[in-house]
Structure formats: C-alpha cells, structure tokens
Write an enzyme that holds these catalytic residues in place. Structure first.
Site, PDB file in Angstrom:
ATOM      1  N   GLY A  16       9.524  31.055  33.171  1.00 31.40           N
ATOM      2  CA  GLY A  16       9.483  31.335  31.908  1.00 31.40           C
ATOM      3  C   GLY A  16      10.387  31.883  31.142  1.00 31.40           C
ATOM      4  O   GLY A  16      11.539  32.579  31.989  1.00 31.40           O
ATOM      5  N   LYS A  41       5.375  26.365  40.652  1.00 34.29           N
ATOM      6  CA  LYS A  41       6.735  25.138  40.858  1.00 34.29           C
ATOM      7  C   LYS A  41       7.549  25.682  41.433  1.00 34.29           C
ATOM      8  O   LYS A  41       9.051  25.418  40.973  1.00 34.29           O
ATOM      9  CB  LYS A  41       7.541  26.308  39.206  1.00 34.29           C
ATOM     10  CG  LYS A  41       6.938  26.089  38.205  1.00 34.29           C
ATOM     11  CD  LYS A  41       7.268  24.894  36.913  1.00 34.29           C
ATOM     12  CE  LYS A  41       7.013  24.699  36.030  1.00 34.29           C
ATOM     13  NZ  LYS A  41       6.884  25.930  34.989  1.00 34.29           N
ATOM     14  N   TYR A 158      16.862  53.611  24.840  1.00 35.86           N
ATOM     15  CA  TYR A 158      18.313  52.664  25.026  1.00 35.86           C
ATOM     16  C   TYR A 158      19.267  53.258  23.725  1.00 35.86           C
ATOM     17  O   TYR A 158      20.244  54.268  24.588  1.00 35.86           O
ATOM     18  CB  TYR A 158      18.014  51.565  23.957  1.00 35.86           C
ATOM     19  CG  TYR A 158      17.091  50.787  24.812  1.00 35.86           C
ATOM     20  CD1 TYR A 158      16.892  50.324  26.554  1.00 35.86           C
ATOM     21  CD2 TYR A 158      16.562  49.146  24.100  1.00 35.86           C
ATOM     22  CE1 TYR A 158      15.228  49.934  26.297  1.00 35.86           C
ATOM     23  CE2 TYR A 158      15.424  48.406  24.674  1.00 35.86           C
ATOM     24  CZ  TYR A 158      15.265  48.475  25.673  1.00 35.86           C
ATOM     25  OH  TYR A 158      14.442  47.664  26.109  1.00 35.86           O
ATOM     26  N   GLU A 208       5.558  59.441  22.321  1.00 31.62           N
ATOM     27  CA  GLU A 208       5.677  59.159  20.277  1.00 31.62           C
ATOM     28  C   GLU A 208       4.315  60.003  20.228  1.00 31.62           C
ATOM     29  O   GLU A 208       3.630  60.237  20.787  1.00 31.62           O
ATOM     30  CB  GLU A 208       5.892  57.682  20.543  1.00 31.62           C
ATOM     31  CG  GLU A 208       5.375  57.059  21.275  1.00 31.62           C
ATOM     32  CD  GLU A 208       5.123  55.865  21.515  1.00 31.62           C
ATOM     33  OE1 GLU A 208       5.716  55.187  20.666  1.00 31.62           O
ATOM     34  OE2 GLU A 208       3.936  55.099  21.896  1.00 31.62           O
ATOM     35  N   HIS A 247       3.453  50.649  18.947  1.00 30.63           N
ATOM     36  CA  HIS A 247       2.434  50.409  20.161  1.00 30.63           C
ATOM     37  C   HIS A 247       1.059  50.929  20.568  1.00 30.63           C
ATOM     38  O   HIS A 247       0.404  51.155  19.226  1.00 30.63           O
ATOM     39  CB  HIS A 247       3.218  51.676  21.526  1.00 30.63           C
ATOM     40  CG  HIS A 247       3.977  51.614  21.940  1.00 30.63           C
ATOM     41  ND1 HIS A 247       5.238  51.842  22.368  1.00 30.63           N
ATOM     42  CD2 HIS A 247       5.437  50.252  21.977  1.00 30.63           C
ATOM     43  CE1 HIS A 247       6.329  51.836  23.076  1.00 30.63           C
ATOM     44  NE2 HIS A 247       6.322  50.620  22.276  1.00 30.63           N
TER      45      HIS A 247
END
Length: 290
Positions: A16, A41, A158, A208, A247
């Site tokens: 993909g 594949k 990050y 969060e 999220h």
C-alpha cells in the site's frame, strides 16, 4: 526493551501507499525488514523486500520473525493482527487507525492471552534511536540518550523527542501507545519496561484529555517503592468538553478525563508537570540536579 537492531521485522500491508513509503524509511534507518505481506501480491518486491501472500508463507521462507508493523486498512486490520499472533510473532505494532472498537477489544484481549505485545492501534510506533524504528515517526528528531518517552500523541512525541535531543538528554526508547480508547499497552505497562531498561534514567509521559490512563498511572506511581523520575505533559488544556479532539480517546465526557483532574492526580503523586513541551528538558535537568 521490546526491540533492538537485531529485531527481525515483517511489514503487513507493505504494497500500500503508506506501507511502501514507510518501509523505505525504516530500511534506511537500519530496521531489519525481512519480508512483507499483502494477500494477492506474493512474489513481488517492495524496495528489495520480498512480498508474500500470508504471514505463514513469509515465516516458512525467511524463518521466524520477531515483530510485525501493520499498515493494513482498518476493515482488514483485525484479521492481519490475528494472523501475526497465531503465527508466533511476539510484537505487533498497529499503525492503522479507525479500527472498530469491538475489534480492538477482541484483538487486544486475544494478544494478552497469547503473551503477545500489541503497540497501538493508531500509533506512530516505537523507536530505539540509533538502532531500529518500527513505525512512522520522523527519525531525525530522535537522538540516542537517557529519556524514555511514552505518549498518546504521535505529533507531540516528535516535538518532545526533538526538545530532548536538542538539550543533549536524548531518547532511550520512545513508544506511542496509541490514541484510541483501547490500546495494547498503557502507561503502567510501558513504565514497568522502562524500570528494567538500563539505558533509561528518566521518563516523559505525554498524555492528553480523555480517558483515565494518566490518573491510573499516577496512582500506580505513587505506590511504587523504587521508581525512575517521571515528568509529564498533558495536551488539551483549553479543549472544550464533550467534543472529540483529534484522537478517538481524546474527549472529556461525563466530567471524566479533563485537564485539571489529570494535572491534580499527577502532581499529588509527585510527578512534575510541564506546561509547555519546551519546558520538559529543564524540568528533567532540575530533577537531575537534586
């Protein structure tokens, strides 16, 4: 912990767009990708990696693998994860987002019964800087160091890694537990791994709003007799109630999981909380100086 430069990896969904793109980046980082899997594949190649129709066929040809990184679309991700579990893969990193909640529950419970570690779903993956990367994080933000990072947010992890790298503290291991309401690992389980990891001296928790992962970790941390210092950062200080923020798990509902309750629980457990990502290295250095 969990992975190193010797970890043998397969990529499910390697043909993909996302699977192919990140396979190239992982290979460039040095990740030992020994096979790819995409039904129908088999026999083709992606960036020099042989593709097989099934996990079983791949393992039969290349030998046992240690980990799988899953880029399979949500409608087929459940079957892909079970395929890895049933073929003896001990670590499954599920990048896919949008997997139905009932399938996530079944998938995570089945993995725990079989002693398999699932990272995610809806995760950027995990990285051991300088050794291996199983996921989609931008590797140049991560320099080897002494701080373990466990996060519910990909992008914020990050930014945290970049701040730690710039400060000279660096990152020992970073794990994105995932942003969905159901995840394979929680903060308690990842922290226990950091406790056993000799390279990790400090831990950063990136939480969060929504859910109670942070509150449960705070309670667990307070009860430990031996611990490594933790610094927390919680995203969503100004988020409105009853509105999902990015999220699936990031929603304040029925008065639970709001910013204030998480900050209160963490601070009462002796965990300092940075108000800005840029403050995290300074808070760690203040702990180190005590």
């Amino acid at each position: 912990m969990l992975a190193d430069r010797s970890t043998r990896v397969i990529v499910q969904g390697i043909t993909g767009k996302e699977g192919s793109f990140h396979t190239k980046l992982m290979l460039e980082y040095g990740t030992r990708i020994v096979a790819g899997v995409t039904p129908g594949k088999g026999g083709s190649q992606v960036h020099g990696v042989r593709v097989y129709d099934t996990v079983r066929e791949a393992i039969s040809d290349v030998g046992q693998v240690d980990a799988s990184v899953v880029f399979v679309p949500a409608k087929n991700a459940y079957d892909a994860v079970l395929e890895s579990i049933e073929n003896g893969v001990r670590l499954v990193v599920v990048i896919t987002e949008g997997i139905p909640l009932h399938e996530e529950l079944r998938m995570v419970n089945y993995a725990k019964l079989r002693g398999v570690v699932v990272v995610g779903p809806n995760t950027p993956g995990l990285i051991v800087p300088g050794e291996t990367k199983l996921g989609i994080m931008p590797a140049n933000y991560y320099k080897p160091g002494v701080v373990g990072v466990m996060s519910r947010s990909g992008t914020l992890s990050y930014e945290v890694a970049w701040q730690l790298s710039r400060s000279g503290l660096g990152v020992s291991v970073a794990i994105g537990i995932g942003g969905d309401p159901v995840t394979g690992l929680d903060f308690v389980e990842v922290y226990d791994m950091f406790l056993k990891d000799p390279r990790t001296k400090y831990v950063v928790l990136v939480g969060e709003i929504g859910g109670d992962y942070e509150e449960r970790f705070a309670k667990y941390y307070a009860g430990l007799s031996e611990k490594k210092p933790v610094v927390a950062y919680i995203a969503g200080r100004t988020a409105p109630r009853e509105k999902r923020m990015g999220h699936a798990g990031a929603i304040i509902s029925m008065g639970l999981g709001d910013y204030e309750s998480k900050i209160k629980a963490l601070q009462e457990s002796g965990i300092p909380v940075a108000r800005r990502v840029s403050e995290i290295p300074t808070v760690i250095q203040s702990i180190a100086g005590k």
